[in-house]
Design an enzyme around this catalytic site. Structure first.
Site, PDB file in Angstrom:
ATOM      1  N   ALA A 196      50.747  -2.174 -29.081  1.00 35.51           N
ATOM      2  CA  ALA A 196      50.946  -0.796 -29.577  1.00 35.51           C
ATOM      3  C   ALA A 196      51.347  -0.787 -31.049  1.00 35.51           C
ATOM      4  CB  ALA A 196      51.998  -0.071 -28.745  1.00 35.51           C
ATOM      5  N   GLY A 197      51.892  -1.913 -31.530  1.00 35.21           N
ATOM      6  CA  GLY A 197      52.260  -1.993 -32.950  1.00 35.21           C
ATOM      7  C   GLY A 197      53.756  -2.156 -33.207  1.00 35.21           C
TER       8      GLY A 197
ATOM      9  N   SER B 216      55.709  -4.913 -33.360  1.00 34.38           N
ATOM     10  CA  SER B 216      56.047  -5.959 -34.350  1.00 34.38           C
ATOM     11  C   SER B 216      55.662  -5.527 -35.754  1.00 34.38           C
ATOM     12  CB  SER B 216      55.326  -7.271 -34.039  1.00 34.38           C
ATOM     13  OG  SER B 216      55.375  -7.552 -32.696  1.00 34.38           O
ATOM     14  N   THR B 217      54.509  -4.851 -35.872  1.00 34.85           N
ATOM     15  CA  THR B 217      54.046  -4.399 -37.194  1.00 34.85           C
ATOM     16  C   THR B 217      55.050  -3.408 -37.791  1.00 34.85           C
ATOM     17  OG1 THR B 217      51.782  -4.639 -36.377  1.00 34.85           O
ATOM     18  CG2 THR B 217      52.067  -3.386 -38.415  1.00 34.85           C
TER      19      THR B 217
ATOM     20  N   ARG C  95      52.610 -18.061 -31.281  1.00 34.59           N
ATOM     21  CA  ARG C  95      51.303 -17.746 -31.868  1.00 34.59           C
ATOM     22  C   ARG C  95      51.277 -18.320 -33.275  1.00 34.59           C
ATOM     23  NH1 ARG C  95      52.260 -11.625 -30.216  1.00 34.59           N
ATOM     24  NH2 ARG C  95      51.689 -11.775 -28.028  1.00 34.59           N
TER      25      ARG C  95
ATOM     26  N   ARG D  19      43.419  -8.750 -32.609  1.00 35.32           N
ATOM     27  CA  ARG D  19      44.558  -9.608 -32.972  1.00 35.32           C
ATOM     28  C   ARG D  19      44.247 -11.081 -32.673  1.00 35.32           C
ATOM     29  NH1 ARG D  19      50.402  -8.227 -30.470  1.00 35.32           N
ATOM     30  NH2 ARG D  19      49.637  -9.537 -28.766  1.00 35.32           N
TER      31      ARG D  19
ATOM     32  N   ARG E  70      47.987  -7.785 -19.879  1.00 31.17           N
ATOM     33  CA  ARG E  70      48.671  -6.883 -20.817  1.00 31.17           C
ATOM     34  C   ARG E  70      48.140  -5.446 -20.696  1.00 31.17           C
ATOM     35  NH1 ARG E  70      51.565  -9.873 -25.195  1.00 31.17           N
ATOM     36  NH2 ARG E  70      51.826 -11.915 -24.247  1.00 31.17           N
TER      37      ARG E  70
ATOM     38  N   ASN F 236      51.439   5.521 -32.352  1.00 27.86           N
ATOM     39  CA  ASN F 236      51.029   4.754 -33.537  1.00 27.86           C
ATOM     40  C   ASN F 236      49.519   4.836 -33.723  1.00 27.86           C
ATOM     41  OD1 ASN F 236      50.725   2.944 -35.637  1.00 27.86           O
ATOM     42  ND2 ASN F 236      50.998   1.131 -34.344  1.00 27.86           N
ATOM     43  N   ASP F 237      49.083   5.950 -34.343  1.00 27.10           N
ATOM     44  CA  ASP F 237      47.665   6.105 -34.671  1.00 27.10           C
ATOM     45  C   ASP F 237      47.501   5.615 -36.106  1.00 27.10           C
ATOM     46  OD1 ASP F 237      45.087   6.857 -34.899  1.00 27.10           O
ATOM     47  OD2 ASP F 237      45.348   8.925 -34.239  1.00 27.10           O
TER      48      ASP F 237
HETATM   49  P1  ADP Z   1      52.936  -5.328 -30.513  1.00 25.35           P
HETATM   50  O1  ADP Z   1      54.021  -5.987 -31.310  1.00 25.35           O
HETATM   51  O2  ADP Z   1      53.344  -3.991 -29.992  1.00 25.35           O
HETATM   52  O3  ADP Z   1      52.362  -6.200 -29.459  1.00 25.35           O
HETATM   53  P2  ADP Z   1      51.357  -5.589 -32.964  1.00 25.35           P
HETATM   54  O4  ADP Z   1      52.319  -5.097 -33.987  1.00 25.35           O
HETATM   55  O5  ADP Z   1      51.129  -7.057 -32.881  1.00 25.35           O
HETATM   56  O6  ADP Z   1      51.728  -4.991 -31.518  1.00 25.35           O
HETATM   57  O7  ADP Z   1      49.986  -4.830 -33.225  1.00 25.35           O
HETATM   58  C1  ADP Z   1      48.806  -5.174 -32.508  1.00 25.35           C
HETATM   59  C2  ADP Z   1      47.623  -5.263 -33.468  1.00 25.35           C
HETATM   60  O8  ADP Z   1      47.295  -3.963 -33.930  1.00 25.35           O
HETATM   61  C3  ADP Z   1      47.926  -6.113 -34.704  1.00 25.35           C
HETATM   62  O9  ADP Z   1      46.774  -6.874 -35.025  1.00 25.35           O
HETATM   63  C4  ADP Z   1      48.231  -5.065 -35.777  1.00 25.35           C
HETATM   64  O10 ADP Z   1      47.873  -5.534 -37.068  1.00 25.35           O
HETATM   65  C5  ADP Z   1      47.359  -3.898 -35.352  1.00 25.35           C
HETATM   66  N1  ADP Z   1      47.927  -2.570 -35.653  1.00 25.35           N
HETATM   67  C6  ADP Z   1      49.203  -2.175 -35.536  1.00 25.35           C
HETATM   68  N2  ADP Z   1      49.344  -0.859 -35.864  1.00 25.35           N
HETATM   69  C7  ADP Z   1      48.107  -0.418 -36.209  1.00 25.35           C
HETATM   70  C8  ADP Z   1      47.580   0.853 -36.638  1.00 25.35           C
HETATM   71  N3  ADP Z   1      48.345   1.926 -36.800  1.00 25.35           N
HETATM   72  N4  ADP Z   1      46.258   0.931 -36.899  1.00 25.35           N
HETATM   73  C9  ADP Z   1      45.452  -0.151 -36.733  1.00 25.35           C
HETATM   74  N5  ADP Z   1      45.880  -1.382 -36.345  1.00 25.35           N
HETATM   75  C10 ADP Z   1      47.186  -1.518 -36.063  1.00 25.35           C
HETATM   76  P1  5GP Z   2      54.707 -10.739 -26.783  1.00 25.72           P
HETATM   77  O1  5GP Z   2      54.353 -11.900 -25.910  1.00 25.72           O
HETATM   78  O2  5GP Z   2      53.521  -9.876 -27.125  1.00 25.72           O
HETATM   79  O3  5GP Z   2      55.530 -11.125 -27.978  1.00 25.72           O
HETATM   80  O4  5GP Z   2      55.680  -9.799 -25.927  1.00 25.72           O
HETATM   81  C1  5GP Z   2      55.259  -9.327 -24.670  1.00 25.72           C
HETATM   82  C2  5GP Z   2      56.198  -8.252 -24.169  1.00 25.72           C
HETATM   83  O5  5GP Z   2      57.501  -8.818 -23.962  1.00 25.72           O
HETATM   84  C3  5GP Z   2      56.395  -7.096 -25.151  1.00 25.72           C
HETATM   85  O6  5GP Z   2      56.307  -5.894 -24.422  1.00 25.72           O
HETATM   86  C4  5GP Z   2      57.798  -7.284 -25.668  1.00 25.72           C
HETATM   87  O7  5GP Z   2      58.423  -6.045 -25.969  1.00 25.72           O
HETATM   88  C5  5GP Z   2      58.461  -7.933 -24.478  1.00 25.72           C
HETATM   89  N1  5GP Z   2      59.664  -8.695 -24.816  1.00 25.72           N
HETATM   90  C6  5GP Z   2      59.914  -9.473 -25.892  1.00 25.72           C
HETATM   91  N2  5GP Z   2      61.161  -9.963 -25.837  1.00 25.72           N
HETATM   92  C7  5GP Z   2      61.719  -9.473 -24.716  1.00 25.72           C
HETATM   93  C8  5GP Z   2      63.014  -9.601 -24.112  1.00 25.72           C
HETATM   94  O8  5GP Z   2      63.925 -10.266 -24.594  1.00 25.72           O
HETATM   95  N3  5GP Z   2      63.208  -8.941 -22.935  1.00 25.72           N
HETATM   96  C9  5GP Z   2      62.250  -8.184 -22.348  1.00 25.72           C
HETATM   97  N4  5GP Z   2      62.541  -7.579 -21.209  1.00 25.72           N
HETATM   98  N5  5GP Z   2      61.023  -8.045 -22.879  1.00 25.72           N
HETATM   99  C10 5GP Z   2      60.770  -8.671 -24.054  1.00 25.72           C
END
Ligand code: ADP
Ligand code: 5GP
Length: 211
Positions: free
Chosen positions: A27-28, A30-31, A56, A149, A160, A183-184
């Site tokens: 959903a964005g 981390s970004t 990663r 990604r 997921r 997050n559009d």
């Molecule tokens: P999350 O942390 O929720 O898993 P990420 O921040 O890694 O999500 O975002 C997922 C992907 O979408 C990344 O490659 C990021 O660069 C991209 N992204 C995030 N926000 C937007 C946006 N508003 N528009 C287009 N791409 C986005």
């Molecule tokens: P990712 O593998 O993409 O980093 O994270 C996967 C999911 O795990 C995401 O929804 C993220 O919010 C969640 N997550 C990351 N850290 C924690 C944590 O400490 N506790 C819980 N419950 N979820 C987490």
């Protein structure tokens, strides 16, 4: 009058309220988090979770996550080291007490990036955070972002997406989230996030400037 003064004094002593960012994978979160930590480095601190998933490319141990084995994670959970923990997409994740304390010790607003099980579990603690949900504009957009990604195998991606469907429903439950941000457009979403936290940001800036 006295009670109001005491409440304000007590809340200043307890430090700023933490912030929970939740929402589907992709959903964005981390970004948006990265942007916030960059603009307000002296205001926010990230609660570094533990996970059993592999790093990663570009992720750093101790910065993005503490990467541990299942055995080590189970041992730490049994010892009571975690505030909350959950299984997500075949891996364990958890917020340690030390991760949150570390940010509090630096007088920063602690940000937790956790899934919906984490949100449910944190609700039964005394952490009292602000709950913010980051949602994608649609499931199709989410899938595209996750695919672009290029971090997930097809199996992990499908898990997921399944979790995302449940998360999108969960976010609509009354009383769970204080703020829901779609997050559009990234800049719009970031603006909404910053606005939602402005009061807390100003409070921390004021306290840190006077100390
Ligand atoms: P999350 O942390 O929720 O898993 P990420 O921040 O890694 O999500 O975002 C997922 C992907 O979408 C990344 O490659 C990021 O660069 C991209 N992204 C995030 N926000 C937007 C946006 N508003 N528009 C287009 N791409 C986005
Ligand atoms: P990712 O593998 O993409 O980093 O994270 C996967 C999911 O795990 C995401 O929804 C993220 O919010 C969640 N997550 C990351 N850290 C924690 C944590 O400490 N506790 C819980 N419950 N979820 C987490």
């Amino acid at each position: 009058m006295f009670m109001r003064y005491f409440a304000r004094f007590y809340s200043a002593m307890a430090g700023p309220r933490p912030v929970v960012l939740s929402g589907p994978s992709g959903a964005g979160k981390s970004t948006l988090l990265r942007k916030l930590l960059k603009e307000y480095s002296g205001v926010f601190g990230f609660s570094v979770s533990h996970t059993t998933r592999n790093p990663r490319p570009g992720e750093e141990n101790g910065k993005d996550y503490h990467y541990v084995t299942r055995e080590a994670m189970h041992a730490a959970i049994d010892k009571g080291d975690f505030i909350e923990n959950a299984e997500f997409s075949g891996n364990l994740y958890g917020t340690s007490k030390a991760a949150v304390q570390d940010v509090k010790d630096r007088n920063l607003i602690c940000i937790l990036d956790i899934d919906m099980q984490g949100v449910r579990n944190i609700k039964s603690t005394d952490l009292n955070p602000i709950y913010i949900s980051i949602q994608p504009p649609s499931l199709d957009v989410l899938e595209n972002r996750l695919r672009n990604r290029k971090t997930e195998s097809e199996e992990s991606l499908q898990k997921r997406l399944l979790a995302a469907k449940m998360d999108m429903e969960f976010s609509k439950e009354a009383g769970v989230f204080d703020v829901i941000i779609v997050n559009d457009n990234l800049e719009d979403a970031y603006g909404q996030l910053r606005d939602a936290l402005l009061e807390e940001i100003n409070q921390v800036k004021k306290v840190n400037m006077s100390s």
